[in-house]
Design an enzyme around this catalytic site. Structure first.
Site, PDB file in Angstrom:
ATOM      1  CG  HIS A  95      -1.748  -0.955   0.886  1.00  0.00           C
ATOM      2  ND1 HIS A  95      -3.139  -1.229   0.833  1.00  0.00           N
ATOM      3  CD2 HIS A  95      -1.956  -1.845   1.765  1.00  0.00           C
ATOM      4  CE1 HIS A  95      -3.520  -2.127   0.815  1.00  0.00           C
ATOM      5  NE2 HIS A  95      -3.131  -2.939   0.769  1.00  0.00           N
ATOM      6  CG  ASP A 136      -1.606  -6.273   3.142  1.00  0.00           C
ATOM      7  OD1 ASP A 136      -0.396  -4.658   2.867  1.00  0.00           O
ATOM      8  OD2 ASP A 136      -2.033  -6.494   4.016  1.00  0.00           O
ATOM      9  NE  ARG A 174     -11.569  -5.901   5.747  1.00  0.00           N
ATOM     10  CZ  ARG A 174     -10.517  -6.314   6.165  1.00  0.00           C
ATOM     11  NH1 ARG A 174      -9.233  -5.243   6.060  1.00  0.00           N
ATOM     12  NH2 ARG A 174      -9.502  -7.105   5.841  1.00  0.00           N
ATOM     13  CD  GLU A 222      -9.626  -1.691   7.079  1.00  0.00           C
ATOM     14  OE1 GLU A 222      -9.132  -2.348   6.343  1.00  0.00           O
ATOM     15  OE2 GLU A 222      -8.629  -0.662   7.743  1.00  0.00           O
TER      16      GLU A 222
END
Length: 419
Positions: free
Chosen positions: A95, A315, A195, A102
């Protein structure tokens, strides 16, 4: 040298000398001596001549070809004194703009700075959008990819994000993939997750077809990078797509497949059918229904599944949330690229040879992403190299012939890291 193509210096090639830390901008040709090379195959002690961002020659030091006087005068030598030299790590799920969001706007993770990658031995990243593809969109992603490139990192990305319909820049995802050079496929599209946008099977199939055809048109990877949540449907959509469509299995690229043991078993079976699967180097607690990336790779290779169909990513920059029974964030962590070298250390501690572990971080993602000159150490490949210190940390990091890290310290930093 030899039967290789001649060396032609180009603007932007860069070397290292004692004052590189001060200038950060020296030009030249590098000669690495006494490197214990893992290509990722173990090759033993080698010397490497690097110029124009490329490994021009590799062999024993006594076989170094004679260089023209004008070139020899500009060569900077670095004696690695037997340190292990590996291909630069390819982090295929990052990312780069920051993930999260969230649990409110304050949980939006900042963009990841250059040295968070280089000090972790990462020389190539693939950026993507996650849950928040509203306040962060394709423009932000593409701009950050270009920024990292300007700072010297190899950076690519995925079109779209978590949700269908996908946000695009040209009006169609196929247009984005064909016309925007850095974008290699579609991702991370969320399935089996509360999600997600709850995409239908037909929507998944259409996007996989768009990715595949775009790859055919451009020579890009053309993959559909699928975020897997912990929903009970698991990889049902992918199994169904393989049985009901003509789309090649390599297009479907599920990630986070080690988040539960049952999902991992599903993914290993899919790898046997031709999919590439991606393990995430996130923290796993004792007794948790998940496998760490190190344990997952050990189990994957022991299963007899194809060794070239598994990758490991970090991630990095993404929020790693835990949710309660009502879907609210109860705790969170943030991914970081340093988890890749930590996983390599854990694999070594578990007795896995370095040449067995390395492909999941280097050659395999390069093959999946069709980055033909990356993921290996050999003449003609990009000079993306990492020398490991005795503890498995990044001692020296070279990206396209330019040194970013020397003796464990960053000699080149991002634009705002010194401010």
């Amino acid at each position: 040298p030899g039967n290789r193509r001649p060396f032609h210096p180009r603007p932007g090639s860069c070397g290292y000398s004692d004052c590189a830390a001060a200038s950060g901008n020296l030009r030249g040709v590098l000669l690495l001596r006494n490197a214990d090379v893992f290509s990722p195959r173990a090759l033993g002690l080698q010397s490497l001549l690097i110029g124009g961002g490329t490994v021009l020659w590799m062999g024993s030091g006594r076989d170094l070809p004679a260089l023209p006087a004008a070139l020899a005068a500009g060569v900077t030598e670095i004696d690695l004194a037997g340190l292990r030299l590996i291909p630069g790590l390819i982090d295929g799920h990052v990312h780069v703009t920051g993930g999260g969001g969230e649990a409110g706007f304050k949980t939006r993770v900042p963009a990841v700075a250059l040295t968070r990658f280089t000090l972790a031995g990462v020389t190539t990243v693939v950026g993507l959008l996650g849950t928040d593809d509203v306040t962060r969109g394709p423009r932000d992603l593409l701009a950050q990819i270009y920024a990292l490139r300007e700072e010297g990192l190899n950076a690519f990305g995925y079109a779209g994000g978590y949700h269908v319909p996908l946000a695009t820049l040209t009006g169609s995802v196929r247009g984005d993939l064909v016309l925007l050079e850095p974008l290699l496929g579609i991702g991370e599209l969320a399935i089996s997750d509360h999600r997600s946008s709850q995409p239908t099977f037909d929507e998944i199939l259409r996007l996989a077809a768009d990715a595949h055809v775009s790859g055919l048109m451009t020579g890009k990877a053309g993959v559909l990078h699928l975020h897997l949540g912990d929903g009970s449907r698991g990889l049902d959509f992918v199994r169904r797509a393989l049985s009901e469509s003509e789309i090649p299995a390599r297009v479907f690229n599920p990630t986070h497949v080690n988040r539960s043991k049952a999902l991992f078993d599903e993914a290993v079976a899919l790898a046997g059918n031709g999919c590439y699967i991606d393990l995430t180097a996130f923290p796993v607690e004792d007794g948790e229904d998940a496998w760490s990336a190190a344990e997952g790779l050990q189990r994957y290779l022991a299963s007899g599944a194809p060794a070239d169909r598994v990758t490991i990513s970090s991630d990095a920059g993404g929020c790693l949330p835990c949710f309660d029974a009502e879907g609210r964030v109860s705790s969170m962590n943030v991914g970081h690229s340093g988890a890749l070298l930590e996983t390599l250390r854990a694999l070594a501690d578990g007795g896995m040879p370095l040449e067995t572990a390395l492909p999941a971080f280097t050659a395999n993602p390069a093959r999946l992403l069709r980055l033909a000159r990356k993921g290996r150490v050999e003449a003609g490949a990009d000079a993306d190299l990492v020398a490991l210190d005795a503890t498995g940390g990044a001692h020296t990091v070279i990206i396209r012939g330019e040194i970013h890290v020397r003796e464990g310290r960053a000699v080149r930093r991002g634009t705002f890291e010194n401010r």
